[in-house]
Structures are given as structure tokens and as C-alpha cells.
Design a protein around this motif. Sequence first.
Motif, PDB file in Angstrom:
ATOM      1  N   ALA A 230       0.828  -1.203   0.000  1.00 55.01           N
ATOM      2  CA  ALA A 230       0.000   0.000   0.000  1.00 55.01           C
ATOM      3  C   ALA A 230       0.866   1.258   0.000  1.00 55.01           C
ATOM      4  CB  ALA A 230      -0.928  -0.008   1.211  1.00 55.01           C
ATOM      5  N   ALA A 231       1.972   1.245   0.764  1.00 57.62           N
ATOM      6  CA  ALA A 231       2.867   2.396   0.799  1.00 57.62           C
ATOM      7  C   ALA A 231       3.464   2.661  -0.574  1.00 57.62           C
ATOM      8  CB  ALA A 231       3.978   2.164   1.827  1.00 57.62           C
ATOM      9  N   ILE A 232       3.863   1.608  -1.242  1.00 51.78           N
ATOM     10  CA  ILE A 232       4.453   1.753  -2.576  1.00 51.78           C
ATOM     11  C   ILE A 232       3.433   2.306  -3.561  1.00 51.78           C
ATOM     12  CG2 ILE A 232       5.327   0.415  -4.548  1.00 51.78           C
ATOM     13  CD1 ILE A 232       6.759  -1.350  -2.398  1.00 51.78           C
ATOM     14  N   GLU A 233       2.201   1.824  -3.489  1.00 54.17           N
ATOM     15  CA  GLU A 233       1.168   2.313  -4.403  1.00 54.17           C
ATOM     16  C   GLU A 233       0.860   3.787  -4.147  1.00 54.17           C
ATOM     17  OE1 GLU A 233      -0.048   1.001  -7.046  1.00 54.17           O
ATOM     18  OE2 GLU A 233       1.118  -0.831  -6.774  1.00 54.17           O
ATOM     19  N   HIS A 234       0.792   4.181  -2.870  1.00 58.49           N
ATOM     20  CA  HIS A 234       0.587   5.595  -2.536  1.00 58.49           C
ATOM     21  C   HIS A 234       1.725   6.442  -3.107  1.00 58.49           C
ATOM     22  CE1 HIS A 234      -2.920   6.183   0.025  1.00 58.49           C
ATOM     23  NE2 HIS A 234      -2.664   5.038   0.637  1.00 58.49           N
ATOM     24  N   PHE A 235       2.941   5.989  -2.889  1.00 54.60           N
ATOM     25  CA  PHE A 235       4.121   6.715  -3.359  1.00 54.60           C
ATOM     26  C   PHE A 235       4.120   6.869  -4.869  1.00 54.60           C
ATOM     27  CE2 PHE A 235       8.321   5.411  -5.178  1.00 54.60           C
ATOM     28  CZ  PHE A 235       8.871   6.687  -5.254  1.00 54.60           C
ATOM     29  N   LEU A 236       3.881   5.774  -5.580  1.00 55.73           N
ATOM     30  CA  LEU A 236       3.939   5.817  -7.042  1.00 55.73           C
ATOM     31  C   LEU A 236       2.827   6.679  -7.633  1.00 55.73           C
ATOM     32  CD1 LEU A 236       4.840   2.091  -7.768  1.00 55.73           C
ATOM     33  CD2 LEU A 236       6.345   4.072  -8.011  1.00 55.73           C
ATOM     34  N   SER A 237       1.640   6.576  -7.071  1.00 49.38           N
ATOM     35  CA  SER A 237       0.531   7.380  -7.604  1.00 49.38           C
ATOM     36  C   SER A 237       0.708   8.856  -7.264  1.00 49.38           C
ATOM     37  CB  SER A 237      -0.802   6.862  -7.066  1.00 49.38           C
ATOM     38  OG  SER A 237      -0.862   6.961  -5.651  1.00 49.38           O
ATOM     39  N   GLY A 238       1.221   9.142  -6.078  1.00 47.72           N
ATOM     40  CA  GLY A 238       1.381  10.530  -5.668  1.00 47.72           C
ATOM     41  C   GLY A 238       2.557  11.231  -6.319  1.00 47.72           C
ATOM     42  N   CYS A 239       3.572  10.462  -6.715  1.00 50.14           N
ATOM     43  CA  CYS A 239       4.802  11.062  -7.264  1.00 50.14           C
ATOM     44  C   CYS A 239       5.006  10.738  -8.740  1.00 50.14           C
ATOM     45  CB  CYS A 239       6.013  10.590  -6.462  1.00 50.14           C
ATOM     46  SG  CYS A 239       5.990  11.096  -4.725  1.00 50.14           S
TER      47      CYS A 239
END
Length: 328
Positions: A230-239
Motif C-alpha cells: 500500500a505504501a508503494i502504491e501511494h508513493f507511485l501514484s502521488g509522485c
Amino acid sequence: MSCVDVVVPCYRYGHFLRECVESALIQSGPALRVLIIDDASPDNTAEIAEELVCSDSRVDYRRHTSNQGLIATANEGIAWARADYMLLLSADDYLLPGALSRSVDLMDNHPSVAFVFGSAVVLDQRGERSALRTGVGVETHILSGLDFIALNRAKNIVPSPTVVVRTGLQKKLGGYLADLPHTSDMEMWLRFAAHGDVGVIAAEQAVYRWHSANMSSGYSPEEDLLQRKAAIEHFLSGCAAVLKNVDDLRTWLTRQLALDAISCASAAFNKGELERSARLSKLALDFDPGVQRSSRRWLLACKRSIGPRAWQRLRPVVDRFRSISRKH
């Protein structure tokens, strides 16, 4: 002279609070402010905090009327900060001498660095100490953001009490995410790395207490892997707007997670936890079906084929062979 704001969230850690705050106040070098945020602690936090405020004008104190949780408290501290740099320091941890001056010197000299971190000392409940190394070299140096992301390999290699960030960039990037209670710090470091370089301090910067009340305690391997995903998905979508080849990066990070899941499945098998091993193996395939062709998956399949009892007899021989192979 550069200045640092230190935010100290505290809940039920009154017995640690004085050591934590004083470890910041005795730091040499940068000008300093400390904010203690008492998250409605039912212990003696208020008493200790008031004593610290009275003894040093650099200390401020706030108390919540009801418990808000660590992430909301941390975000309150981010909103308060106005110094060049800031550090979020849990009340059960403390800084080692020279930590802030080393961090500030590096960031002053390298404006491209978004945040710095270093090694930590782990102090367990028995009072025993062990080193928590960064694993990224023995000299102070600077990594590009992408190199830092690659070194993480879908894990969190950063000891949080050692991190000093640029306050302006922190405010620009926003606070910690409430829906990532286990991996909000991991996601934050990835977010920073997408917007700048990362400094690595070749020194032990802080002491990290390991005990049953840690937020990182109490998560199963499955929960840990899903929170990291979930952290990786948040990071990739946000950045995505500032990352190059975001799809390739997603594929690579997901493969690393899948390989970690296989390793966890293998460790569970070694302990005789066959149902957990099967769940973790399935999770790995859910993350990335291509992990089926990896050497880790092949070894796990071999272990299953011979059965747990036979594997326990064969395992010392395999471990010895691996040890010899690594030496050569």
C-alpha cells in the motif's frame, strides 16, 4: 546559522521523555526548539513535560484532551515547525551526541539533499544494545533519489529517529498518511526521495528502543507485506509526475515484494507453520505471478516436495553449503 525544530510525540512514555528531550537540548551546533506533544497520556507525561519547559526556554508543550494517534500528532508537529530543518523524535528514542550537527552540516553543504539519515543503536527491553546499520556504506555520502529507492528494495532501511528533513520540502509534500499505520514512514522517505537526493551519515545517530509498545510490533508477515504494498502504491501514484519510468519502477518494486513474500513463506515452512507458508506463497503470486520462476520459489517448492521432516534433517547441510558458497 541553520536551526532545527524537534517534535516529540509522547503517549504513555513519560518515563522516557526526559532522556529523549535532554538528548536534543544538549546537541551542539544548530539553534534548536523542541515541541512536546502529549497525546492525552494517562501517565506522568504532563508533569515531566512541565518540568522540562520550566528548565529550558527552548522547550514548548501541548497536551491533547483526547488521544489523536501518532500520525495525527506527527502532522500537528509538521504544521508547527518553521526552522530550516526538522526531526520527528518519538519520546521513547533519543539522540546521540553530534547527531544534529552532522546532519545539518551535510544538508547546509548540499542543498539538493531532501533528508538525511544514519545508523541507530537498538536498545531492547532487557537493556541490551545492538547496531541497526543502514547497509549503504561506511562513509558519509549522498545518494540520488532513485538510488535510494533501489537500495530500499521495497523495505524501509531508514531508522526514523535518525532522520532530519528540510522543513520547507516537508510542508510542500504534506504529512503522514493515516491509512498507512505501519508504513507511513517508509512512504514518506520514498516521497522525499522522489524530490531530491538523500544524505547518509556514517555514524550512529540515535538510540531506538525496541519494546512491545512499538508501532512496528504486532504485525504479521502478511500484514507487513500488504502495508508495504500500500505504501508503494501511494508513493507511485502521488509522485508519478516527478518519477521517470514509473511503470517500470512499479514492476520492479512489486517483484521485490513478491520475493520477500517467498522468503517469508520459506521461513514459515522452516518453523513448521505450513498454513502460514501457503498463505504467504499465494500472496507472493498475487503480487507478481512471475515470481513463480524465481530461485527462491524453486527452493520452497523443493522443500515442500520432500516434506517438513525430511527438510529439517537436510537443512544443516544446505545451510553449510550456502555458507561456503558465500565465502567463495
